[in-house]
Every structure is written in C-alpha cells, then in structure tokens.
Design a protein around this motif. Structure first.
Motif, PDB file in Angstrom:
ATOM      1  N   GLU A   1       0.818  -1.101  -0.054  1.00  0.00           N
ATOM      2  CA  GLU A   1      -0.073   0.102   0.104  1.00  0.00           C
ATOM      3  C   GLU A   1       0.767   1.388  -0.069  1.00  0.00           C
ATOM      4  N   ALA A   2       2.133   1.269  -0.534  1.00  0.00           N
ATOM      5  CA  ALA A   2       2.981   2.491  -0.845  1.00  0.00           C
ATOM      6  C   ALA A   2       2.158   3.226  -1.462  1.00  0.00           C
ATOM      7  N   ARG A   3       2.364   4.669  -1.545  1.00  0.00           N
ATOM      8  CA  ARG A   3       1.962   5.682  -2.293  1.00  0.00           C
ATOM      9  C   ARG A   3       2.640   6.568  -3.054  1.00  0.00           C
ATOM     10  N   ASN A   4       2.336   6.930  -4.126  1.00  0.00           N
ATOM     11  CA  ASN A   4       3.220   7.979  -4.674  1.00  0.00           C
ATOM     12  C   ASN A   4       2.611   9.512  -4.468  1.00  0.00           C
ATOM     13  N   GLU A   5       3.151  10.611  -5.228  1.00  0.00           N
ATOM     14  CA  GLU A   5       2.957  11.924  -4.891  1.00  0.00           C
ATOM     15  C   GLU A   5       1.579  12.164  -4.980  1.00  0.00           C
ATOM     16  N   ASP A   6       0.814  11.612  -5.804  1.00  0.00           N
ATOM     17  CA  ASP A   6      -0.891  11.766  -5.956  1.00  0.00           C
ATOM     18  C   ASP A   6      -1.404  10.658  -4.910  1.00  0.00           C
ATOM     19  N   GLY A   7      -0.936  10.025  -4.249  1.00  0.00           N
ATOM     20  CA  GLY A   7      -1.603   9.346  -3.170  1.00  0.00           C
ATOM     21  C   GLY A   7      -2.028   8.010  -3.783  1.00  0.00           C
ATOM     22  N   ARG A   8      -1.476   7.480  -5.012  1.00  0.00           N
ATOM     23  CA  ARG A   8      -1.930   6.444  -5.713  1.00  0.00           C
ATOM     24  C   ARG A   8      -0.934   5.086  -5.317  1.00  0.00           C
ATOM     25  N   GLY A   9      -1.604   3.744  -5.105  1.00  0.00           N
ATOM     26  CA  GLY A   9      -0.691   2.717  -4.757  1.00  0.00           C
ATOM     27  C   GLY A   9      -0.574   2.011  -5.784  1.00  0.00           C
ATOM     28  N   PRO A  10       0.093   1.018  -5.732  1.00  0.00           N
ATOM     29  CA  PRO A  10       0.372   0.042  -6.846  1.00  0.00           C
ATOM     30  C   PRO A  10      -0.697  -0.446  -7.442  1.00  0.00           C
ATOM     31  N   LEU A  11      -1.849  -0.868  -6.947  1.00  0.00           N
ATOM     32  CA  LEU A  11      -2.921  -1.504  -7.459  1.00  0.00           C
ATOM     33  C   LEU A  11      -3.609  -0.429  -8.297  1.00  0.00           C
ATOM     34  N   MET A  12      -3.833   1.041  -8.011  1.00  0.00           N
ATOM     35  CA  MET A  12      -4.094   2.039  -8.592  1.00  0.00           C
ATOM     36  C   MET A  12      -3.529   2.050  -9.854  1.00  0.00           C
TER      37      MET A  12
END
Length: 228
Positions: free
Chosen positions: A62-73
């Motif tokens: 459930e890591a997140r990028n700068e847009d709050g998006r995780g791997p599954l997203m």
C-alpha cells in the motif's frame, strides 16, 4: 612477515544481511522507500515479475506516490492486468483512495477494462464506496459508452444495488448515459441494460429533466423509444 587480512567489504546501510544474532536486519528507511518507489513503477509498467520480487523483498503493497496512488491503482489506470493479479493475490486493497478520492475498483469504470474489473472484483471491493464525484463505477462507464464493461459488471457483481445512486452533480448512471453520451449504439445498449436491471427512468437531474427529456432534446430516437 604475514600478509595483512583484507578489509571486509562495506555493507549497504540498512541492508538485510544477517546480524550477529542470526536475525535478518530490517531495511533502513531509505532502502524501503526505494523498494516502494520501484514497486509503484513496476505496477504501472505492468512488470509482474518485478512486482512479485519487490513484494518478496519487503516493499509495501500500500505504498503511495505523490498523488496518493498505490500500486494497484497505478496498475488499474494503465490496465496492467498481470501486475494487478499479483497485487490482488497478495492482498492489495481495492478500496484504497487516492488524493482525488478514487479507488482501484471505481477506476475500472473509467477505463472500461473488463479484464481488470474481473481481477479487482476478486479482492472483494465495497460496492457502496463512491468515486471522486460521488457516483458508482457505472457513472463514468455509462458516460463514456463502455458497454462491455457495463454488461459484465451488471452480470457478475450485484452493482445494481446502487443503480440509482445520485452523484454530486445530480446525475444517475442512466442520466449520464443519455445526457452526456452521444446517442450512438454503445449508449443505446447501456441505456437498455440499465433499464433491464431496474434503473428508475423517472429520476430527474438538478434542472428537473428526466433521461427521456434529454433524449428528446438531443434527438436520440432509439434511446427515446427505450425510455418512453
């Protein structure tokens, strides 16, 4: 004179090398952050093998990028089905929201990917969780004319339980199919499918117009006949 023993090779700070006690050392924050970043990149690129390897190494699912998006997203947005399959099998959350308020599950309604919808459905998404505009996945799918997606999601998920959800703009999925569609065959099919599962054609938008009113105003004869 005896030769001096060579200096030991330096270890990477935070590595997972065994400690003196025989336990596995925990990765440092810098290394863990790199694994997380690599996982996000691999998921979006559809590199299922790397996704598996990084999760095994300790990257956070459930890591997140700068847009709050995780791997599954990221996998869902790019329609990377194999990567998404790995993530779902490893327990990724189908209802994890990004900074906009969308989830991997509702994103399938935007992309219209039947294959991705089937994969994420296996993760057990909550059908009551809305998208960023307060609608269900049927809203963007109906607007965009994703007839195959609408057909499959209606057939397999029970999403008709929220068929008449009104989003923040005052639209139901049926209203979006008619008022925001182009009246062509995909939108005709979607209109018929929504009606078949009980969509309420009498519901009105914020201006008091029904789907039939919109069909008549736009000259969508086939859809008008379906709604009449």
């Amino acid at each position: 004179m005896a030769a001096c023993a060579p200096d030991p090779e330096p270890r990477e700070r935070g590595s997972r090398s065994p400690s003196a006690s025989g336990r596995t050392a925990r990765p440092g924050e810098g290394l863990l952050a790199q694994w997380d970043a690599d996982l996000l990149e691999a998921a979006g690129a559809g590199d299922a093998a790397s996704v598996t390897a990084l999760l095994d190494r300790g990257a956070r699912i459930e890591a997140r990028n700068e847009d709050g998006r995780g791997p599954l997203m990221l996998a869902a947005l790019a329609d990377r089905v194999e990567a998404a399959t790995v993530l779902v099998e490893r327990g990724a959350d189908p209802d994890a929201t990004d900074d906009l308020g969308d989830t991997p599950w509702v994103t399938c309604g935007v992309t219209g990917s039947v294959a991705m919808m089937r994969v994420i459905w296996e993760a057990g998404p909550d059908l009551t969780v809305p998208n960023r505009r307060g609608g269900s996945p049927l809203h963007p799918a109906s607007e965009r004319g994703h007839a195959d997606y609408v057909r499959e999601v209606l057939a397999t998920t029970g999403i008709e339980s929220v068929i008449d959800r009104v989003n923040y703009n005052g639209w139901t999925a049926l209203l979006e199919a008619v008022a925001l569609g182009d009246g062509g065959e995909p939108h005709q099919e979607i209109t018929a499918m929504l009606l078949d599962v009980g969509a309420d054609a009498s519901l009105r938008d914020r201006n008091g117009r029904t789907a039939l009113d919109h069909a008549r105003a736009r000259g969508y004869g086939v859809i008008e006949d379906l709604l009449a």
